[in-house]
Scaffold this motif. Structure first.
Motif, PDB file in Angstrom:
ATOM      1  N   ALA A 184       0.856  -1.185   0.000  1.00  0.00           N
ATOM      2  CA  ALA A 184       0.000   0.000   0.000  1.00  0.00           C
ATOM      3  C   ALA A 184       0.896   1.240   0.000  1.00  0.00           C
ATOM      4  O   ALA A 184       1.903   1.294   0.710  1.00  0.00           O
ATOM      5  CB  ALA A 184      -0.894   0.000   1.232  1.00  0.00           C
ATOM      6  N   LYS A 185       0.522   2.226  -0.809  1.00  0.00           N
ATOM      7  CA  LYS A 185       1.328   3.447  -0.953  1.00  0.00           C
ATOM      8  C   LYS A 185       0.713   4.626  -0.225  1.00  0.00           C
ATOM      9  O   LYS A 185       1.408   5.424   0.411  1.00  0.00           O
ATOM     10  CB  LYS A 185       1.490   3.777  -2.439  1.00  0.00           C
ATOM     11  N   SER A 186      -0.602   4.765  -0.312  1.00  0.00           N
ATOM     12  CA  SER A 186      -1.288   5.890   0.342  1.00  0.00           C
ATOM     13  C   SER A 186      -2.727   5.511   0.639  1.00  0.00           C
ATOM     14  O   SER A 186      -3.278   4.595   0.018  1.00  0.00           O
ATOM     15  CB  SER A 186      -1.253   7.145  -0.542  1.00  0.00           C
ATOM     16  N   ILE A 187      -3.328   6.218   1.600  1.00  0.00           N
ATOM     17  CA  ILE A 187      -4.728   5.969   1.943  1.00  0.00           C
ATOM     18  C   ILE A 187      -5.483   7.281   2.037  1.00  0.00           C
ATOM     19  O   ILE A 187      -4.908   8.331   2.329  1.00  0.00           O
ATOM     20  CB  ILE A 187      -4.870   5.188   3.272  1.00  0.00           C
ATOM     21  N   GLU A 188      -6.769   7.204   1.759  1.00  0.00           N
ATOM     22  CA  GLU A 188      -7.659   8.362   1.859  1.00  0.00           C
ATOM     23  C   GLU A 188      -8.895   7.942   2.632  1.00  0.00           C
ATOM     24  O   GLU A 188      -9.434   6.851   2.417  1.00  0.00           O
ATOM     25  CB  GLU A 188      -8.041   8.854   0.473  1.00  0.00           C
ATOM     26  N   LEU A 189      -9.337   8.794   3.539  1.00  0.00           N
ATOM     27  CA  LEU A 189     -10.526   8.503   4.336  1.00  0.00           C
ATOM     28  C   LEU A 189     -11.768   8.855   3.524  1.00  0.00           C
ATOM     29  O   LEU A 189     -12.065  10.022   3.295  1.00  0.00           O
ATOM     30  CB  LEU A 189     -10.484   9.299   5.644  1.00  0.00           C
ATOM     31  N   VAL A 190     -12.485   7.835   3.076  1.00  0.00           N
ATOM     32  CA  VAL A 190     -13.707   8.042   2.301  1.00  0.00           C
ATOM     33  C   VAL A 190     -14.881   8.294   3.231  1.00  0.00           C
ATOM     34  O   VAL A 190     -15.729   9.151   2.967  1.00  0.00           O
ATOM     35  CB  VAL A 190     -13.992   6.807   1.412  1.00  0.00           C
ATOM     36  N   ASN A 191     -14.935   7.544   4.322  1.00  0.00           N
ATOM     37  CA  ASN A 191     -15.996   7.719   5.306  1.00  0.00           C
ATOM     38  C   ASN A 191     -15.408   7.525   6.699  1.00  0.00           C
ATOM     39  O   ASN A 191     -14.756   6.517   6.963  1.00  0.00           O
ATOM     40  CB  ASN A 191     -17.132   6.723   5.078  1.00  0.00           C
ATOM     41  N   ARG A 192     -15.613   8.494   7.564  1.00  0.00           N
ATOM     42  CA  ARG A 192     -15.075   8.424   8.923  1.00  0.00           C
ATOM     43  C   ARG A 192     -15.851   7.375   9.732  1.00  0.00           C
ATOM     44  O   ARG A 192     -16.928   6.925   9.309  1.00  0.00           O
ATOM     45  CB  ARG A 192     -15.189   9.781   9.599  1.00  0.00           C
ATOM     46  N   PRO A 193     -15.349   7.030  10.902  1.00  0.00           N
ATOM     47  CA  PRO A 193     -16.113   6.121  11.774  1.00  0.00           C
ATOM     48  C   PRO A 193     -17.478   6.705  12.104  1.00  0.00           C
ATOM     49  O   PRO A 193     -17.646   7.928  12.178  1.00  0.00           O
ATOM     50  CB  PRO A 193     -15.237   6.007  13.029  1.00  0.00           C
ATOM     51  N   ASP A 194     -18.462   5.834  12.308  1.00  0.00           N
ATOM     52  CA  ASP A 194     -19.810   6.302  12.628  1.00  0.00           C
ATOM     53  C   ASP A 194     -19.827   7.102  13.927  1.00  0.00           C
ATOM     54  O   ASP A 194     -20.590   8.058  14.067  1.00  0.00           O
ATOM     55  CB  ASP A 194     -20.765   5.113  12.760  1.00  0.00           C
ATOM     56  N   LYS A 195     -19.010   6.685  14.858  1.00  0.00           N
ATOM     57  CA  LYS A 195     -19.014   7.318  16.178  1.00  0.00           C
ATOM     58  C   LYS A 195     -17.720   8.080  16.391  1.00  0.00           C
ATOM     59  O   LYS A 195     -16.651   7.491  16.540  1.00  0.00           O
ATOM     60  CB  LYS A 195     -19.186   6.257  17.263  1.00  0.00           C
ATOM     61  N   THR A 196     -17.825   9.396  16.400  1.00  0.00           N
ATOM     62  CA  THR A 196     -16.651  10.227  16.655  1.00  0.00           C
ATOM     63  C   THR A 196     -16.822  11.104  17.895  1.00  0.00           C
ATOM     64  O   THR A 196     -15.878  11.762  18.315  1.00  0.00           O
ATOM     65  CB  THR A 196     -16.346  11.130  15.447  1.00  0.00           C
ATOM     66  N   ILE A 197     -18.030  11.121  18.461  1.00  0.00           N
ATOM     67  CA  ILE A 197     -18.252  11.785  19.745  1.00  0.00           C
ATOM     68  C   ILE A 197     -18.142  10.716  20.825  1.00  0.00           C
ATOM     69  O   ILE A 197     -18.975   9.817  20.910  1.00  0.00           O
ATOM     70  CB  ILE A 197     -19.623  12.484  19.803  1.00  0.00           C
ATOM     71  N   LEU A 198     -17.107  10.792  21.624  1.00  0.00           N
ATOM     72  CA  LEU A 198     -16.807   9.777  22.623  1.00  0.00           C
ATOM     73  C   LEU A 198     -17.230  10.278  23.996  1.00  0.00           C
ATOM     74  O   LEU A 198     -16.819  11.358  24.437  1.00  0.00           O
ATOM     75  CB  LEU A 198     -15.317   9.438  22.596  1.00  0.00           C
ATOM     76  N   VAL A 199     -18.056   9.499  24.665  1.00  0.00           N
ATOM     77  CA  VAL A 199     -18.720   9.938  25.892  1.00  0.00           C
ATOM     78  C   VAL A 199     -18.000   9.384  27.126  1.00  0.00           C
ATOM     79  O   VAL A 199     -17.604   8.214  27.158  1.00  0.00           O
ATOM     80  CB  VAL A 199     -20.196   9.490  25.893  1.00  0.00           C
ATOM     81  N   GLN A 200     -17.857  10.253  28.122  1.00  0.00           N
ATOM     82  CA  GLN A 200     -17.187   9.858  29.363  1.00  0.00           C
ATOM     83  C   GLN A 200     -17.899   8.682  30.036  1.00  0.00           C
ATOM     84  O   GLN A 200     -19.125   8.600  30.045  1.00  0.00           O
ATOM     85  CB  GLN A 200     -17.137  11.042  30.333  1.00  0.00           C
ATOM     86  N   ASP A 201     -17.098   7.780  30.590  1.00  0.00           N
ATOM     87  CA  ASP A 201     -17.544   6.581  31.315  1.00  0.00           C
ATOM     88  C   ASP A 201     -18.194   5.538  30.409  1.00  0.00           C
ATOM     89  O   ASP A 201     -18.603   4.481  30.878  1.00  0.00           O
ATOM     90  CB  ASP A 201     -18.511   6.932  32.454  1.00  0.00           C
ATOM     91  N   ASN A 215     -28.590  19.754  20.039  1.00  0.00           N
ATOM     92  CA  ASN A 215     -29.599  19.100  20.880  1.00  0.00           C
ATOM     93  C   ASN A 215     -28.953  18.176  21.922  1.00  0.00           C
ATOM     94  O   ASN A 215     -29.653  17.439  22.616  1.00  0.00           O
ATOM     95  CB  ASN A 215     -30.623  18.339  20.027  1.00  0.00           C
ATOM     96  N   THR A 216     -27.614  18.219  22.008  1.00  0.00           N
ATOM     97  CA  THR A 216     -26.815  17.519  23.034  1.00  0.00           C
ATOM     98  C   THR A 216     -27.210  16.054  23.208  1.00  0.00           C
ATOM     99  O   THR A 216     -27.319  15.556  24.325  1.00  0.00           O
ATOM    100  CB  THR A 216     -26.885  18.253  24.384  1.00  0.00           C
ATOM    101  N   ASP A 217     -27.390  15.348  22.075  1.00  0.00           N
ATOM    102  CA  ASP A 217     -27.689  13.916  22.148  1.00  0.00           C
ATOM    103  C   ASP A 217     -26.469  13.069  21.784  1.00  0.00           C
ATOM    104  O   ASP A 217     -26.575  11.873  21.530  1.00  0.00           O
ATOM    105  CB  ASP A 217     -28.861  13.552  21.244  1.00  0.00           C
ATOM    106  N   ASN A 218     -25.297  13.728  21.755  1.00  0.00           N
ATOM    107  CA  ASN A 218     -24.026  13.071  21.417  1.00  0.00           C
ATOM    108  C   ASN A 218     -24.021  12.497  20.005  1.00  0.00           C
ATOM    109  O   ASN A 218     -23.371  11.504  19.715  1.00  0.00           O
ATOM    110  CB  ASN A 218     -23.682  11.968  22.430  1.00  0.00           C
ATOM    111  N   LYS A 219     -24.743  13.173  19.122  1.00  0.00           N
ATOM    112  CA  LYS A 219     -24.741  12.849  17.701  1.00  0.00           C
ATOM    113  C   LYS A 219     -24.752  14.155  16.924  1.00  0.00           C
ATOM    114  O   LYS A 219     -25.250  15.173  17.406  1.00  0.00           O
ATOM    115  CB  LYS A 219     -25.971  12.023  17.310  1.00  0.00           C
ATOM    116  N   ILE A 220     -24.187  14.105  15.736  1.00  0.00           N
ATOM    117  CA  ILE A 220     -24.297  15.255  14.825  1.00  0.00           C
ATOM    118  C   ILE A 220     -24.992  14.757  13.563  1.00  0.00           C
ATOM    119  O   ILE A 220     -24.450  13.930  12.831  1.00  0.00           O
ATOM    120  CB  ILE A 220     -22.921  15.849  14.490  1.00  0.00           C
TER     121      ILE A 220
END
Length: 293
Positions: free
Chosen positions: A129-146, A233-238
């Motif tokens: 592999a020579k290079s990579i590109e992010l086509v789609n990020r992980p579904d969960k990028t807001i990480l919640v405490q505990d 709306n602070t539901d830990n989703k965008i």
């Protein structure tokens, strides 16, 4: 009349048998099959067909796909075929017993050939592999405490785990071929930037890794008091609901409290407007991979 020397006769017969047997064994050992038609594919790809382990050794992930190869033995051709309940009737091993990046000479066996041990030699390439590109990020990028992380002894962020579900990479290889790789690929993982010693609550870049290659994406370490920009709306989703609320607030249809006003200003220009709504929507549908900075 001379008496027959039975001991001499038996010895002579045994000598002939042994000599003939030795000749036959040597002939069988020296005789191999030939490749009359090569496999359709001779390039095999890092992270898909093979990988480099922690010790730096090249490991083959699965049986090499030799579809299309035809061997010849004793003037008879032996094509690839599927054996019910078993799979392809061919297998391969490294000629020198060690896989390596680049060109590999391989022994190819066809189980239909009646002579045990008969094989043909051909060449395949292990492409990096020579290079990579992010086509789609992980579904969960807001990480919640505990749940996804906890406070360390220095009140810093300690990640329990990270879920790469939803990640899609475009991987370009040294031969110019580009392939799409999904999160179920075991060669794909995540890592922390090496220059980061302590994570703090709030935005932080993490890496999606593919072997020795990596690409950054934005993550956010949230608490019950610290919410991610865009998450009005602070539901830990965008998602599109946040974009719609920001758009309504920008035209005066609804009102935001002080915290929501701060969370809605994702472009940090000091106001809530349609540009903020657009950025949140772009992030929600995967058009952009960063919203936190």
């Amino acid at each position: 009349m001379k008496r027959l020397n039975f001991r001499a006769i038996i010895s002579a017969v045994l000598a002939v048998v042994i000599a003939f047997g030795s000749f036959s064994l040597c002939a069988a050992a020296a005789e191999t099959a030939k490749v009359v038609k090569p496999p359709k594919e001779t390039d095999f790809y890092e992270g898909i067909d093979w990988y480099i382990n922690k010790n730096g050794a090249v490991v083959v992930s699965h049986d090499l796909n030799l579809d299309g190869i035809v061997l010849s033995y004793n003037s008879k051709e032996y094509p690839v075929r599927d054996i019910p309940g078993f799979g392809p009737n061919v297998s391969a091993s490294s000629l020198d017993g060690k896989w390596k990046v680049g060109e590999n000479k391989i022994k190819v066996y066809n189980y239909d050939i009646p002579e045990s041990g008969a094989y043909a030699v051909t060449t395949v390439n292990f492409v990096r592999a020579k290079s990579i590109e992010l086509v789609n990020r992980p579904d969960k990028t807001i990480l919640v405490q505990d749940k996804d992380w906890q406070l360390g002894i220095l009140n810093d962020v300690e990640i329990k785990e990270f879920d790469t579900t939803g990640t899609i990479l475009s991987v370009t290889f040294t031969n110019g071929v580009t392939k799409t790789v999904y999160d179920n690929n075991s060669y794909m993982s995540w890592s922390v930037p090496p220059e980061i010693e302590i994570f703090e609550i709030g935005p932080q870049d993490l890496y999606i890794t593919y072997g020795e290659l990596y690409v950054p994406f934005g993550a956010f370490f949230a608490t019950s008091k610290v919410h991610c920009p865009g998450d009005v709306n602070t539901d830990n989703k965008i998602n599109s609901l946040d974009a719609l609320q920001i758009l309504k607030a920008s035209v005066g249809s609804i009102s935001f409290n002080a915290e929501q006003k701060q969370l809605s200003d994702v472009n940090s220009d000091g106001s809530t407007n349609s540009m903020d709504a657009l950025k949140v929507l772009q992030y929600a549908v995967g058009k952009i991979n960063f919203i936190y900075k």
